[in-house]
Design a protein around this motif. Structure first.
Motif, mmCIF file in Angstrom:
data_model
loop_
_atom_site.group_PDB
_atom_site.id
_atom_site.type_symbol
_atom_site.label_atom_id
_atom_site.label_comp_id
_atom_site.label_asym_id
_atom_site.label_seq_id
_atom_site.Cartn_x
_atom_site.Cartn_y
_atom_site.Cartn_z
ATOM 1 N N SER A 419 0.826 -1.213 0.000
ATOM 2 C CA SER A 419 0.000 0.000 0.000
ATOM 3 C C SER A 419 0.860 1.264 0.000
ATOM 4 O O SER A 419 0.362 2.344 -0.322
ATOM 5 C CB SER A 419 -0.925 0.004 1.221
ATOM 6 O OG SER A 419 -0.176 0.123 2.424
ATOM 7 N N THR A 440 -9.454 4.428 -8.869
ATOM 8 C CA THR A 440 -9.587 4.173 -7.431
ATOM 9 C C THR A 440 -9.587 2.695 -7.103
ATOM 10 O O THR A 440 -9.364 2.312 -5.953
ATOM 11 C CB THR A 440 -10.894 4.785 -6.891
ATOM 12 O OG1 THR A 440 -12.010 4.107 -7.494
ATOM 13 C CG2 THR A 440 -10.978 6.275 -7.214
ATOM 14 N N ASP A 443 -11.757 1.880 -4.193
ATOM 15 C CA ASP A 443 -11.328 2.183 -2.827
ATOM 16 C C ASP A 443 -12.195 3.324 -2.300
ATOM 17 O O ASP A 443 -12.126 4.455 -2.798
ATOM 18 C CB ASP A 443 -9.847 2.587 -2.837
ATOM 19 C CG ASP A 443 -9.299 2.802 -1.427
ATOM 20 O OD1 ASP A 443 -10.109 2.949 -0.486
ATOM 21 O OD2 ASP A 443 -8.069 2.847 -1.281
ATOM 22 N N ASP A 444 -13.015 3.038 -1.293
ATOM 23 C CA ASP A 444 -13.953 4.031 -0.773
ATOM 24 C C ASP A 444 -13.264 5.232 -0.142
ATOM 25 O O ASP A 444 -13.893 6.279 0.043
ATOM 26 C CB ASP A 444 -14.884 3.376 0.262
ATOM 27 C CG ASP A 444 -15.785 2.322 -0.362
ATOM 28 O OD1 ASP A 444 -16.051 2.427 -1.575
ATOM 29 O OD2 ASP A 444 -16.209 1.388 0.356
ATOM 30 N N THR A 445 -11.991 5.089 0.206
ATOM 31 C CA THR A 445 -11.284 6.202 0.846
ATOM 32 C C THR A 445 -10.813 7.251 -0.158
ATOM 33 O O THR A 445 -10.354 8.317 0.236
ATOM 34 C CB THR A 445 -10.068 5.684 1.638
ATOM 35 O OG1 THR A 445 -9.133 5.077 0.724
ATOM 36 C CG2 THR A 445 -10.493 4.656 2.674
ATOM 37 N N THR A 498 -2.928 7.445 -4.789
ATOM 38 C CA THR A 498 -2.708 6.682 -3.559
ATOM 39 C C THR A 498 -1.720 7.367 -2.627
ATOM 40 O O THR A 498 -1.531 6.911 -1.496
ATOM 41 C CB THR A 498 -2.188 5.270 -3.890
ATOM 42 O OG1 THR A 498 -0.934 5.373 -4.582
ATOM 43 C CG2 THR A 498 -3.187 4.512 -4.756
#
Length: 588
Positions: A419, A440, A443-445, A498
């Protein structure tokens, strides 16, 4: 292994499969009750008919006859209801079990190391997770319970026949061993045939998947006719495999029907004599036996047929469990969680080989300070991309250590390690989804606003906005609706959002146009500031500002230094590469 293949039925494998029933025990019990109902209600109808004929029709006593007619109707309705619930719950159970196995299999496959995929066929894995799963579901919906139902029905019917008239029942029982022997031989040959069919299905899936993926190459090199002939050959083997099963069926079932008809005819002949001449049997016995004989022999045919289904499911289950039993995961026993790296990277005497005894990296040692941008150059096969694979722990090294911020990467959890490292590859893979979801990866973040701002930062917002539906534009399979340069820009943005501690660009500008390359170069200059970055490039013009350039050849580091320092090395490897590229640029 050979003994396992010769087994008509693998009990150990079957027990393992039954373990998946545990969460659905109540449904399993309901299905069993329905199976028992099917056997009992079906077997009682001829008995009721016999009583009705002997006690009422034969003696012309019609009082109470209506009761038996209604009882026959009730038994028929109960049998239909049992069958309805059985079909629904047995198939529900099969699909639920398959869902659990498929989820477990997919989760297992997701964690395989890259080495497994290097030597495995994608088509075979697709067969395991899709086609084979449906075969397993059929074990419960059409195989296991139906076999149990048929066996139970035969047992109940046989008992009823013996109870009614043991002499007539002996005629049927004498024929049974012959049918059972034929069934056993049939099952053994069918198992071999089904194994061959499953192999050919896997080969067919692999061939088609690979050719469809590489269709552009086939057409570019006009290989359509050649590949078509190869497909015909594989398809022919697939057909021959299925025809074996058809041949075995075409031999067995007529023999079983013939024996059933001979038995029925003999019972009618002998039973008729017993009724008319000897008086040792009744008309009701004879009518009941006429109903019972098909009920006794038909399950034998069905057992053989359902056993085919069971065998196919067991062969499929064996293949699926072999994948589940494959231990090809990277060791993820590390407990340290990396929330953020400073970016110090250290390779110390690292040895690695994809194939045993064929070293790709031969004692690599290098140090990267936090915030530095280093470039790795060298000829194809020198080991440049391998360094990136090892940094992310896609493969495990044979000897040496790799540390980030002084921490051995093996002591970190894989998820936290990866990550913090973003990679932009030369061969960009995009899913058949929207641009936003490809960036994304759902990815909910990462919000859409964050993606838009990031796109503006690196100068590709206008390009995305110009597409139909903008960030919600579906790029189709492998990003077919975008050019290679546009796919590369999307991949670059995917890495950028990211906010990684370490950025890796693996030939990120090798397949893009000059405009896209300039966009990426500008964005690279922006996001590499204060962040450890590793750039692998063939175009030396893109790495001249790197803090350190690592030159590799045949799995070894042959030179280190800045662009200026390396150019001063007489007959140096880097200087030679640069001069060759410079001359090519001049010539063009």
């Amino acid at each position: 292994m050979e003994n396992k293949k010769n087994k008509v039925f693998d009990l150990t494998l079957f027990k393992r499969l039954l373990l998946y029933i545990k969460p659905y025990r109540s449904v399993f019990i309901v299905s069993l009750i329905c199976v028992i109902g099917l056997a009992v209600f079906g077997a009682l109808r001829p008995l009721v008919l016999q009583i009705a004929i002997d006690d009422h029709i034969a003696v012309k006593q019609y009082d109470g006859f209506l009761f038996y007619v209604i009882l026959m109707l009730v038994l028929l309705i109960l049998e239909v209801v049992s069958q309805l619930f059985f079909i629904y719950y047995a198939n529900w159970l099969g699909q639920s079990i398959v869902k659990d196995i498929r989820v477990k299999l997919y989760d297992h496959v997701l964690r395989f190391r890259m080495k497994y995929y290097d030597s495995s066929s994608v088509g075979v894995l697709i067969t395991r997770t899709v086609t084979d799963m449906e075969r397993i579901a059929a074990i419960f919906g059409e195989g296991l319970f139906m076999i149990f139902s048929d066996l139970l029905k035969m047992l109940v019917v046989g008992g009823m026949m013996f109870y009614m008239n043991w002499k007539l029942s002996l005629i049927a029982f004498i024929t049974m061993p012959i049918v059972l022997f034929a069934t056993k031989i049939f099952q053994r040959y069918m198992k071999r045939a089904f194994e061959e069919v499953r192999n050919e299905v896997s080969n067919l899936n692999s061939f088609v998947q690979e050719r469809v993926t590489g269709m552009k190459i086939l057409q570019l090199f006009t290989r359509e006719d050649t590949e078509f002939n190869k497909f015909k050959a594989i398809n022919e083997r697939h057909k021959r495999g299925w025809l074996k099963t058809v041949w075995y069926n075409s031999v067995f079932f007529p023999i079983a029907d013939l024996l059933s008809s001979i038995t029925l005819g003999t019972i009618i002949w002998v039973g008729g004599l017993m009724v008319v001449i000897q008086g040792t049997a009744t008309e009701g016995n004879l009518f009941a036996f006429i109903m019972y004989v098909p009920m006794l022999f038909r399950p034998l045919n069905q057992i053989a047929n359902k056993f085919n289904t069971l065998q196919m499911g067991m062969v499929a289950a064996d293949r699926v469990f072999r994948v589940l039993d494959t231990t090809s995961q990277i060791d993820d026993s590390g407990t340290a969680i990396a929330t953020e790296f400073n970016g110090d990277i250290s390779f110390k005497d690292v040895h690695f080989s994809y194939v045993e005894d064929e070293e790709v990296l031969q004692g690599i040692s290098l140090e990267v300070e936090a915030g530095q941008t280093i470039a790795i150059v060298g000829s194809t096969g020198a080991g440049k991309s391998t360094i990136i694979n090892l940094l992310n722990r896609f493969y495990d090294i044979r000897d040496g250590t790799i540390c980030i911020d002084g921490i051995d990467t093996k002591s970190l959890t894989l998820k936290s390690l990866r990550s913090q490292i973003a990679v932009v590859l030369q061969d960009v893979f995009l899913f058949a989804d929207t641009i936003l979801n490809n960036i994304t990866l759902k990815d909910d973040t990462i919000s859409e606003e964050t993606v838009i701002q990031a796109a503006k930062d690196i100068g590709i917002h206008d390009f995305i906005s110009s597409l139909p539906n903008g960030y919600h534009y579906n790029v189709k399979e492998r990003g077919a609706m975008l050019s290679s340069g546009q796919r590369q820009l999307i991949s670059f943005l995917r890495a950028y959002v990211t906010n990684p501690s370490i950025l890796v660009l693996d030939e990120a500008t090798s397949s893009v146009d000059s405009y896209s390359e300039q966009l990426i170069q500008d964005a690279t200059d922006k996001i590499t500031q204060g962040r450890t970055s590793i750039v692998i490039a063939h175009r030396l013009a893109t790495i001249q500002q790197a803090d350190q350039i690592i030159v590799m050849d045949a799995g070894k580091i042959v030179e280190k230094g800045t662009h200026t320092e390396l150019l001063k090395v007489e007959k140096g490897y880097y200087r030679n590469l640069y001069e060759v590229q410079f001359l090519k640029a001049e010539a063009s």
